[in-house]
Write an enzyme that holds these catalytic residues in place. Sequence first.
Site, PDB file in Angstrom:
ATOM      1  N   PHE A  24     107.622  18.198  12.446  1.00 45.74           N
ATOM      2  CA  PHE A  24     106.353  17.966  11.745  1.00 45.74           C
ATOM      3  C   PHE A  24     106.585  18.065  10.242  1.00 45.74           C
ATOM      4  O   PHE A  24     107.076  19.078   9.741  1.00 45.74           O
ATOM      5  CB  PHE A  24     105.303  18.997  12.174  1.00 45.74           C
ATOM      6  CG  PHE A  24     103.995  18.830  11.444  1.00 45.74           C
ATOM      7  CD1 PHE A  24     103.127  17.801  11.786  1.00 45.74           C
ATOM      8  CD2 PHE A  24     103.639  19.683  10.407  1.00 45.74           C
ATOM      9  CE1 PHE A  24     101.925  17.627  11.098  1.00 45.74           C
ATOM     10  CE2 PHE A  24     102.439  19.519   9.720  1.00 45.74           C
ATOM     11  CZ  PHE A  24     101.584  18.484  10.081  1.00 45.74           C
ATOM     12  N   GLY A  25     106.231  17.015   9.511  1.00 48.18           N
ATOM     13  CA  GLY A  25     106.368  16.995   8.049  1.00 48.18           C
ATOM     14  C   GLY A  25     105.007  17.067   7.392  1.00 48.18           C
ATOM     15  O   GLY A  25     104.075  16.352   7.792  1.00 48.18           O
ATOM     16  N   TYR A  26     104.898  17.917   6.374  1.00 48.30           N
ATOM     17  CA  TYR A  26     103.615  18.070   5.680  1.00 48.30           C
ATOM     18  C   TYR A  26     103.767  17.933   4.164  1.00 48.30           C
ATOM     19  O   TYR A  26     102.789  18.004   3.422  1.00 48.30           O
ATOM     20  CB  TYR A  26     103.008  19.458   5.998  1.00 48.30           C
ATOM     21  CG  TYR A  26     103.949  20.582   5.631  1.00 48.30           C
ATOM     22  CD1 TYR A  26     104.912  21.037   6.534  1.00 48.30           C
ATOM     23  CD2 TYR A  26     103.932  21.137   4.354  1.00 48.30           C
ATOM     24  CE1 TYR A  26     105.809  22.035   6.178  1.00 48.30           C
ATOM     25  CE2 TYR A  26     104.820  22.140   3.994  1.00 48.30           C
ATOM     26  CZ  TYR A  26     105.755  22.584   4.916  1.00 48.30           C
ATOM     27  OH  TYR A  26     106.653  23.565   4.550  1.00 48.30           O
ATOM     28  N   GLY A  27     105.000  17.757   3.708  1.00 52.20           N
ATOM     29  CA  GLY A  27     105.268  17.646   2.266  1.00 52.20           C
ATOM     30  C   GLY A  27     106.053  16.386   1.997  1.00 52.20           C
ATOM     31  O   GLY A  27     105.635  15.285   2.402  1.00 52.20           O
ATOM     32  N   SER A  28     107.222  16.549   1.391  1.00 51.40           N
ATOM     33  CA  SER A  28     108.008  15.354   1.055  1.00 51.40           C
ATOM     34  C   SER A  28     108.456  14.595   2.294  1.00 51.40           C
ATOM     35  O   SER A  28     108.751  13.395   2.222  1.00 51.40           O
ATOM     36  CB  SER A  28     109.225  15.733   0.204  1.00 51.40           C
ATOM     37  OG  SER A  28     110.035  16.644   0.902  1.00 51.40           O
ATOM     38  N   GLU A  99     116.471  20.925   2.521  1.00 53.72           N
ATOM     39  CA  GLU A  99     115.380  21.900   2.386  1.00 53.72           C
ATOM     40  C   GLU A  99     115.916  23.322   2.500  1.00 53.72           C
ATOM     41  O   GLU A  99     115.404  24.129   3.260  1.00 53.72           O
ATOM     42  CB  GLU A  99     114.309  21.635   3.454  1.00 53.72           C
ATOM     43  CG  GLU A  99     113.847  20.196   3.543  1.00 53.72           C
ATOM     44  CD  GLU A  99     113.377  19.606   2.200  1.00 53.72           C
ATOM     45  OE1 GLU A  99     113.207  20.373   1.225  1.00 53.72           O
ATOM     46  OE2 GLU A  99     113.212  18.394   2.117  1.00 53.72           O
TER      47      GLU A  99
HETATM   48  C1  BEZ Z   1     107.847  18.797   4.861  1.00 55.90           C
HETATM   49  O1  BEZ Z   1     107.429  19.167   5.946  1.00 55.90           O
HETATM   50  O2  BEZ Z   1     107.515  17.706   4.386  1.00 55.90           O
HETATM   51  C2  BEZ Z   1     108.767  19.657   4.113  1.00 55.90           C
HETATM   52  C3  BEZ Z   1     108.887  20.968   4.439  1.00 55.90           C
HETATM   53  C4  BEZ Z   1     109.728  21.765   3.728  1.00 55.90           C
HETATM   54  C5  BEZ Z   1     110.448  21.267   2.693  1.00 55.90           C
HETATM   55  C6  BEZ Z   1     110.308  19.949   2.358  1.00 55.90           C
HETATM   56  C7  BEZ Z   1     109.481  19.130   3.080  1.00 55.90           C
END
Ligand code: BEZ
Length: 187
Positions: A24-28, A99
Amino acid sequence: MSTNTIKANRALHRFDGQSEVWLFGYGSLIWKADFEFIERRPARIEGWSRRFWQGSHDHRGTPEAPGRVATLIADPGAICTGMAYLISPEVFDHLDKREKNGYLRELVTIQFRDGDTAQGLAYIAGPDNEAFLGETTESDIARHIARAAGPSGFNRDYFQHLADALRELGEVDPHIAAIERELEKIG
Ligand code: BEZ
């Protein structure tokens, strides 16, 4: 300052016999998918809020002047929207390096838009990691983001990519919207 999590992440999950894993991605990860994936689906997780409370010493800031990037904060009842990727476990070799500044892989329950669910992993930088900056006002966060930069570029670009990607997904995150408004005021 650095809190390198590569070894800790390798030790956390062995993926014995597993050929596919949901991430699951929530950022970049929403807007920068620089890895192979089998499938990607808009998704959400419950009980977590996205917050710009993690310091970045290696991507959007430097050890002397860290930037501010996203992490997840446990928040019962909250929903965090993002993008889920079905990947082969080998992809974590690349992502653990990308990361590495305080993020550990944690198990989450991913909910897809059609109501299906799956167990998966998310990178979370908890309050106990050395790079954690913690809570402050969205106005402070915007001022911080506006001035920070690191080897991966301006902190503001990282933030704007995320804000735009959430808009494209049709999702509103009040924390992100508030920071975006504050950044617009700064100009
Ligand atoms: C992400 O879930 O998008 C993410 C999480 C940690 C570091 C970078 C991106």
